[in-house]
Design a protein around this motif. Structure first.
Motif, mmCIF file in Angstrom:
data_model
loop_
_atom_site.group_PDB
_atom_site.id
_atom_site.type_symbol
_atom_site.label_atom_id
_atom_site.label_comp_id
_atom_site.label_asym_id
_atom_site.label_seq_id
_atom_site.Cartn_x
_atom_site.Cartn_y
_atom_site.Cartn_z
ATOM 1 N N UNK A 1 3.647 14.348 -8.802
ATOM 2 C CA UNK A 1 4.827 15.223 -8.800
ATOM 3 C C UNK A 1 5.433 15.330 -10.191
ATOM 4 N N UNK A 2 5.488 14.236 -10.902
ATOM 5 C CA UNK A 2 6.122 14.224 -12.220
ATOM 6 C C UNK A 2 5.429 15.160 -13.201
ATOM 7 N N UNK A 3 4.108 15.189 -13.162
ATOM 8 C CA UNK A 3 3.385 15.965 -14.164
ATOM 9 C C UNK A 3 2.949 17.354 -13.702
ATOM 10 N N UNK A 4 3.083 17.663 -12.403
ATOM 11 C CA UNK A 4 2.609 18.973 -11.952
ATOM 12 C C UNK A 4 3.709 19.864 -11.384
ATOM 13 N N UNK A 5 4.688 19.302 -10.699
ATOM 14 C CA UNK A 5 5.712 20.112 -10.050
ATOM 15 C C UNK A 5 7.002 20.115 -10.866
ATOM 16 N N UNK A 6 7.955 20.903 -10.425
ATOM 17 C CA UNK A 6 9.227 20.958 -11.147
ATOM 18 C C UNK A 6 10.006 19.665 -10.948
ATOM 19 N N UNK A 7 11.009 19.472 -11.781
ATOM 20 C CA UNK A 7 11.732 18.201 -11.745
ATOM 21 C C UNK A 7 12.591 18.039 -10.499
ATOM 22 N N UNK A 8 12.824 19.107 -9.749
ATOM 23 C CA UNK A 8 13.572 18.983 -8.500
ATOM 24 C C UNK A 8 12.800 18.199 -7.450
ATOM 25 N N UNK A 9 11.495 18.197 -7.527
ATOM 26 C CA UNK A 9 10.668 17.471 -6.558
ATOM 27 C C UNK A 9 10.618 15.976 -6.831
ATOM 28 N N UNK A 10 11.168 15.528 -7.936
ATOM 29 C CA UNK A 10 11.197 14.093 -8.218
ATOM 30 C C UNK A 10 12.049 13.326 -7.219
ATOM 31 N N UNK A 11 12.945 14.039 -6.536
ATOM 32 C CA UNK A 11 13.751 13.386 -5.517
ATOM 33 C C UNK A 11 12.895 12.886 -4.356
ATOM 34 N N UNK A 12 11.756 13.511 -4.136
ATOM 35 C CA UNK A 12 10.847 13.045 -3.084
ATOM 36 C C UNK A 12 10.393 11.622 -3.398
ATOM 37 N N UNK B 1 0.840 -1.203 0.000
ATOM 38 C CA UNK B 1 0.000 0.000 0.000
ATOM 39 C C UNK B 1 0.872 1.249 0.000
ATOM 40 N N UNK B 2 1.953 1.239 0.780
ATOM 41 C CA UNK B 2 2.868 2.387 0.802
ATOM 42 C C UNK B 2 3.520 2.606 -0.563
ATOM 43 N N UNK B 3 3.870 1.531 -1.242
ATOM 44 C CA UNK B 3 4.455 1.662 -2.581
ATOM 45 C C UNK B 3 3.445 2.221 -3.577
ATOM 46 N N UNK B 4 2.183 1.816 -3.459
ATOM 47 C CA UNK B 4 1.145 2.379 -4.326
ATOM 48 C C UNK B 4 0.959 3.877 -4.067
ATOM 49 N N UNK B 5 0.953 4.263 -2.803
ATOM 50 C CA UNK B 5 0.784 5.678 -2.460
ATOM 51 C C UNK B 5 1.939 6.503 -3.003
ATOM 52 N N UNK B 6 3.168 6.016 -2.826
ATOM 53 C CA UNK B 6 4.333 6.738 -3.340
ATOM 54 C C UNK B 6 4.306 6.784 -4.860
ATOM 55 N N UNK B 7 3.833 5.743 -5.498
ATOM 56 C CA UNK B 7 3.745 5.741 -6.966
ATOM 57 C C UNK B 7 2.767 6.799 -7.463
ATOM 58 N N UNK B 8 1.603 6.871 -6.839
ATOM 59 C CA UNK B 8 0.627 7.878 -7.258
ATOM 60 C C UNK B 8 1.098 9.285 -6.923
ATOM 61 N N UNK B 9 1.778 9.431 -5.793
ATOM 62 C CA UNK B 9 2.381 10.721 -5.454
ATOM 63 C C UNK B 9 3.456 11.079 -6.480
ATOM 64 N N UNK B 10 4.231 10.094 -6.893
ATOM 65 C CA UNK B 10 5.265 10.329 -7.897
ATOM 66 C C UNK B 10 4.689 10.736 -9.241
ATOM 67 N N UNK B 11 3.586 10.139 -9.632
ATOM 68 C CA UNK B 11 2.935 10.534 -10.891
ATOM 69 C C UNK B 11 2.443 11.970 -10.796
#
Length: 94
Positions: free
Chosen positions: A62-73, A50-60
């Motif tokens: 971040x990838x499409x809305x925030x700057x690329x520096x936030x991909x480190x999160x 479940x934690x991996x799913x949450x991080x994956x959706x958060x990553x998607x």
């Protein structure tokens, strides 16, 4: 552009890992471990997936809305989840 492709691959791997862990838990067996006898192991796999799913959706997000520096999160959170799972699983086996 290269960062987007690499992050999409990383997020895809996180999703696959979470799905495999959830599938293993639902089918009752992971390699040589049987979940029917141990609820701790089952809980560990469920929480990690479940934690991996949450991080994956958060990553998607971040990838499409925030700057690329936030991909480190996404990279750091995904790595920490796998690290804590590995340490917990290793402690379980002792």
């Amino acid at each position: 552009m290269l960062i987007y492709v690499v992050m999409i691959i990383f997020i895809f791997i996180l999703l696959l890992t979470g799905a495999y862990m959830l599938w293993s838990e639902r089918h009752g067996q992971f390699l040589i471990f049987n979940f029917s006898n141990d609820s701790k192991l089952s809980t560990l796999f469920t929480i990690t997936s479940v934690a991996l799913f949450v991080v994956s959706f958060l990553g998607i997000f971040i990838l499409f809305t925030l700057s690329k520096n936030y991909n480190f999160v996404t990279l750091i959170l995904g790595t920490l989840i796998i690290l804590f799972f590995s340490a917990s699983f290793n402690r379980y086996n002792k």
